[in-house]
Scaffold this motif. Structure first.
Motif, PDB file in Angstrom:
ATOM      1  N   GLN A  10       1.053  -1.224   0.141  1.00 35.79           N
ATOM      2  CA  GLN A  10      -0.114  -0.102   0.083  1.00 35.79           C
ATOM      3  C   GLN A  10       0.893   1.082   0.084  1.00 35.79           C
ATOM      4  N   LYS A  11       0.531   2.108  -0.870  1.00 39.89           N
ATOM      5  CA  LYS A  11       1.138   3.440  -0.990  1.00 39.89           C
ATOM      6  C   LYS A  11       0.197   4.612  -0.863  1.00 39.89           C
ATOM      7  N   TRP A  12       0.466   5.451   0.144  1.00 38.19           N
ATOM      8  CA  TRP A  12      -0.709   6.533   0.060  1.00 38.19           C
ATOM      9  C   TRP A  12       0.132   7.880  -0.112  1.00 38.19           C
ATOM     10  N   TYR A  13      -0.655   8.609  -0.964  1.00 35.59           N
ATOM     11  CA  TYR A  13       0.004   9.910  -1.327  1.00 35.59           C
ATOM     12  C   TYR A  13      -0.922  11.148  -0.886  1.00 35.59           C
ATOM     13  N   VAL A  14      -1.663  10.811   0.372  1.00 28.54           N
ATOM     14  CA  VAL A  14      -2.458  11.866   0.766  1.00 28.54           C
ATOM     15  C   VAL A  14      -2.521  11.414   2.124  1.00 28.54           C
ATOM     16  N   PRO A  15      -2.414  12.501   3.132  1.00 25.85           N
ATOM     17  CA  PRO A  15      -2.189  12.054   4.664  1.00 25.85           C
ATOM     18  C   PRO A  15      -3.655  11.725   5.337  1.00 25.85           C
ATOM     19  N   LEU A  16      -3.523  10.521   5.766  1.00 26.58           N
ATOM     20  CA  LEU A  16      -4.854   9.963   6.565  1.00 26.58           C
ATOM     21  C   LEU A  16      -4.251   9.306   7.809  1.00 26.58           C
ATOM     22  N   SER A  17      -5.125   9.160   8.523  1.00 30.37           N
ATOM     23  CA  SER A  17      -4.843   8.576   9.867  1.00 30.37           C
ATOM     24  C   SER A  17      -4.785   6.794   9.672  1.00 30.37           C
ATOM     25  N   ASP A  18      -4.132   6.292  10.354  1.00 28.29           N
ATOM     26  CA  ASP A  18      -4.077   4.842  10.216  1.00 28.29           C
ATOM     27  C   ASP A  18      -5.409   4.295  10.299  1.00 28.29           C
ATOM     28  N   LYS A  19      -6.168   4.652  11.190  1.00 26.29           N
ATOM     29  CA  LYS A  19      -7.599   4.172  11.123  1.00 26.29           C
ATOM     30  C   LYS A  19      -8.491   4.350   9.919  1.00 26.29           C
ATOM     31  N   GLU A  20      -8.272   5.619   9.248  1.00 25.31           N
ATOM     32  CA  GLU A  20      -8.922   5.719   7.942  1.00 25.31           C
ATOM     33  C   GLU A  20      -8.367   5.170   6.754  1.00 25.31           C
ATOM     34  N   ARG A  21      -6.965   4.754   6.802  1.00 27.19           N
ATOM     35  CA  ARG A  21      -6.367   3.803   5.967  1.00 27.19           C
ATOM     36  C   ARG A  21      -7.018   2.562   6.004  1.00 27.19           C
ATOM     37  N   LYS A  22      -6.852   1.854   7.034  1.00 28.54           N
ATOM     38  CA  LYS A  22      -7.549   0.555   7.300  1.00 28.54           C
ATOM     39  C   LYS A  22      -9.061   0.403   6.857  1.00 28.54           C
ATOM     40  N   LYS A  23      -9.613   1.422   7.178  1.00 30.50           N
ATOM     41  CA  LYS A  23     -11.199   1.304   6.826  1.00 30.50           C
ATOM     42  C   LYS A  23     -11.088   1.598   4.918  1.00 30.50           C
TER      43      LYS A  23
END
Length: 185
Positions: free
Chosen positions: A36-49
């Motif tokens: 997984q590669k995220w290019y926007v800042p999100l919390s771990d909780k949001e990413r998991k959801k």
């Protein structure tokens, strides 16, 4: 041409051909997240959801269905290669076909590097899979479109990695100096 424009704050039209990726996910047919590669800042909780919801949504779709879907305020573009799904989220106005090409280019790069890439290559060499992705995409946008140039950069990094332990060993191991005979100075 206007459909390729993105309006800025001062209503200036900026041509943008390459999509701005929000994130990329690689997951198996069983729903296991492999990369997984995220290019926007999100919390771990949001990413998991988000990951959980998207994986469930995509796995529930039939194989003959379209590889594009509108999800929340994003476009999701995905493609299945063997046992892995490659999934990208882009902004609503971005081009799905270019995003599909970006996914395909990443798969081609993995394939060239690993020689017919498979899920196990990603599992056991995830650092290299991330490195290849980082050489190709920077901040969610294609940094280099040439396969040859990306593979050349990866090859150079591999060579540097091979040479580096030898250099480190020289620094760590003390050099034994022998004194010259007094008459040769």
């Amino acid at each position: 041409l206007l459909s390729l424009c993105k309006k800025t704050n001062n209503n200036v039209c900026v041509l943008n051909f390459l999509p701005q990726m929000q994130f990329m996910l690689l997951f198996s047919r069983q729903g296991k997240l492999r990369l997984q590669k995220w290019y926007v800042p999100l919390s771990d909780k949001e990413r998991k959801k988000i990951s959980r919801d998207l994986v469930q949504t995509i796995l529930a779709r039939k194989p003959k269905m379209c590889s594009f879907l509108e999800w929340r305020d994003l476009k999701i573009v995905y493609k299945r290669y063997a046992s892995l799904y490659f999934c990208c989220a882009v902004e609503d106005q971005d081009n799905e076909l270019i995003t599909l090409e970006i996914i395909h280019r990443y798969v081609e790069l993995l394939d060239k590097y690993f020689g017919s890439v498979c899920e196990l290559d990603i599992i056991f060499n995830f650092e290299k899979a991330y490195f290849i992705l980082d050489e190709f995409l920077l901040g969610g946008e294609a940094q280099e479109t040439s396969k040859k140039n990306v593979l050349k950069a990866i090859e150079q990094a591999d060579l540097l990695q091979e040479v580096r332990p030898h250099l480190c060993r020289r620094i760590v191991e003390p050099t034994r100096w022998t004194s010259l005979p007094s008459g040769d100075q």
